[in-house]
Design a protein around this motif. Structure first.
Motif, short mmCIF file in Angstrom:
data_model
loop_
_atom_site.label_atom_id
_atom_site.label_comp_id
_atom_site.label_asym_id
_atom_site.label_seq_id
_atom_site.Cartn_x
_atom_site.Cartn_y
_atom_site.Cartn_z
N ARG A 162 0.84 -1.21 0.00
CA ARG A 162 0.00 0.00 0.00
C ARG A 162 0.87 1.26 0.00
O ARG A 162 0.62 2.21 -0.75
CB ARG A 162 -0.91 0.00 1.23
N TRP A 163 1.92 1.27 0.83
CA TRP A 163 2.79 2.43 0.89
C TRP A 163 3.55 2.63 -0.42
O TRP A 163 3.77 3.76 -0.87
CB TRP A 163 3.79 2.29 2.05
N LEU A 164 3.96 1.54 -1.04
CA LEU A 164 4.66 1.65 -2.33
C LEU A 164 3.75 2.24 -3.39
O LEU A 164 4.17 3.07 -4.19
CB LEU A 164 5.18 0.28 -2.76
N ARG A 165 2.49 1.78 -3.45
CA ARG A 165 1.55 2.32 -4.44
C ARG A 165 1.35 3.82 -4.21
O ARG A 165 1.31 4.61 -5.17
CB ARG A 165 0.21 1.59 -4.36
N GLU A 166 1.20 4.22 -2.94
CA GLU A 166 1.02 5.65 -2.64
C GLU A 166 2.26 6.46 -3.03
O GLU A 166 2.15 7.58 -3.55
CB GLU A 166 0.70 5.84 -1.16
N ALA A 167 3.44 5.88 -2.77
CA ALA A 167 4.69 6.60 -3.12
C ALA A 167 4.81 6.75 -4.63
O ALA A 167 5.21 7.82 -5.13
CB ALA A 167 5.89 5.83 -2.58
N ILE A 168 4.46 5.72 -5.38
CA ILE A 168 4.52 5.80 -6.85
C ILE A 168 3.52 6.82 -7.37
O ILE A 168 3.84 7.62 -8.26
CB ILE A 168 4.25 4.41 -7.46
N ASN A 169 2.32 6.83 -6.83
CA ASN A 169 1.31 7.80 -7.26
C ASN A 169 1.75 9.23 -6.94
O ASN A 169 1.56 10.15 -7.75
CB ASN A 169 -0.03 7.51 -6.58
N GLU A 170 2.36 9.42 -5.76
CA GLU A 170 2.83 10.75 -5.38
C GLU A 170 3.96 11.20 -6.30
O GLU A 170 4.02 12.36 -6.72
CB GLU A 170 3.31 10.74 -3.92
#
Length: 365
Positions: free
Chosen positions: A213-221
């Motif tokens: 979940r954190w990786l997906r958020e970091a990629i989106n950011e």
């Protein structure tokens, strides 16, 4: 001892200290001292700023009509440890330091332009020509900055200041595109690879789910940052397409409907005009979404007989424009961008009556 006398004594002491350091190495030290004295003697009518050869440009001394160019007295630099780089526009500071560092490394003089804050909170464009004073071993001991004002001509908006500002914006946009590519090719690719490995793993527990979940958020950011640095669609399809994509991807506007009204045949503009127009609209929309508390925002873009007319309007809380004239960095930035195209930035607002931000300029196309 008066303040002026104390300042002169302090500056003389610091310069003597640097000369002593050069002399300690003997041999060709006279060459470094001669360069320093020549630099001081060769700057009548300019502001001469001597600094450490560090990334902060720590102040050693100032000479000349300081207040004509900089919004601070000599004693503020010497007694309060104020440095020149602290007065430089945030968008210009890192680039300027890199340019000077490159010149030092290549043992060359530097000739750069950047914006510094004025007494009224606005910005003025300065030219900084200088060099590093080195010892016999080639180590930089101090920097000599010769500061002059880049002033606009009274008869033309394409004078020296406008030309320099266009070149400055072009360089900034190039650096932003390079930064966007580095983020995409570096962090995004590595994070995406890590996410793929996690998703392919047979291990499934709360920790791996949280990591994904954190990786997906970091990629989106990261992708959101890339979109801000390198507006998608601008180079390929122009301002209308870029604004449309910006609105579609900006999560900040999910609670505020933003409508886009534009001429069906809005033409392509010069690259500098398109980037400047996009950045002004982007900042105006950001301001409205963050501060207006409006139920809706309208963006209108028209092109009539060579005149580009852009407007961002909200029906929110409004404000008193005079109160933000000095402290509103976003408004100052938009006005500076408008200035380089010879355009006008008009802000109409009042408490409780919403805000209209309008930008108009004559297109060169």
């Amino acid at each position: 001892m008066t303040t002026d006398a104390a300042n002169q004594y302090s500056q003389a002491a610091k310069i003597n200290e640097r000369i002593s350091r050069l002399q300690q190495h003997g041999g060709d030290a006279d060459r470094g001292i001669s360069s320093l004295l020549d630099a001081i003697a060769a700057s009548p009518g300019e502001v001469l700023y001597l600094s450490e050869a560090d990334t902060r440009w720590t102040t050693i001394g100032l000479f000349g009509p300081v207040l004509s160019l900089l919004p601070a007295e000599v004693d503020e630099f010497l007694e309060r440890d104020l440095s020149l780089i602290e007065l430089v526009h945030p968008e210009d500071a890192a680039r300027s330091v890199r340019s000077v560092d490159d010149a030092i490394r290549k043992r060359q003089s530097f000739d750069i332009t950047y914006r510094v804050r004025r007494h009224d909170g606005g910005w003025r464009l300065l030219r900084d020509r200088g060099k590093a004073i080195q010892d016999v071993q080639g180590r930089p001991r101090l920097l000599v900055h010769r500061l002059t004002l880049v002033s606009a001509t009274a008869t033309s908006t394409t004078g020296e200041e406008a030309t320099a500002l266009r070149a400055l914006v072009s360089q900034l946009e190039t650096e932003q595109r390079l930064t966007a590519c580095e983020i995409h090719d570096g962090f995004v690719q590595l994070a995406a690879g890590a996410l793929m490995h996690l998703e392919a793993s047979d291990v499934a527990n709360d920790e791996t789910r949280e990591a994904k979940r954190w990786l997906r958020e970091a990629i989106n950011e990261a992708r959101r940052l890339i979109g801000g640095l390198r507006p998608p669609g601008l180079e390929e399809a122009g301002v209308p397409a870029a604004i449309d994509e910006f609105l579609a991807s900006a999560h900040a506007f999910s609670d505020i409907p933003v409508s886009l009204h534009l001429d069906a045949a809005f033409p392509r503009l010069a690259p500098t005009e398109e980037m400047t127009l996009f950045r002004i609209l982007q900042e105006a929309i950001n301001n409205a979404s963050k501060h207006s508390k409006s139920e809706r925002i309208r963006v209108r873009l028209r092109h009539v007989d060579g005149l580009v007319d852009a407007e961002v309007r909200d029906w929110g809380v409004g404000f008193e424009p005079e109160r933000l004239r000095r402290s509103g960095f976003g408004l100052v930035s938009m006005r500076e961008r408008a200035k380089l195209l010879g355009g006008q930035m008009q802000v109409t607002s009042a408490p409780g009556e919403g805000t209209i931000m309008r930008f108009r300029f004559e297109s060169a196309q």
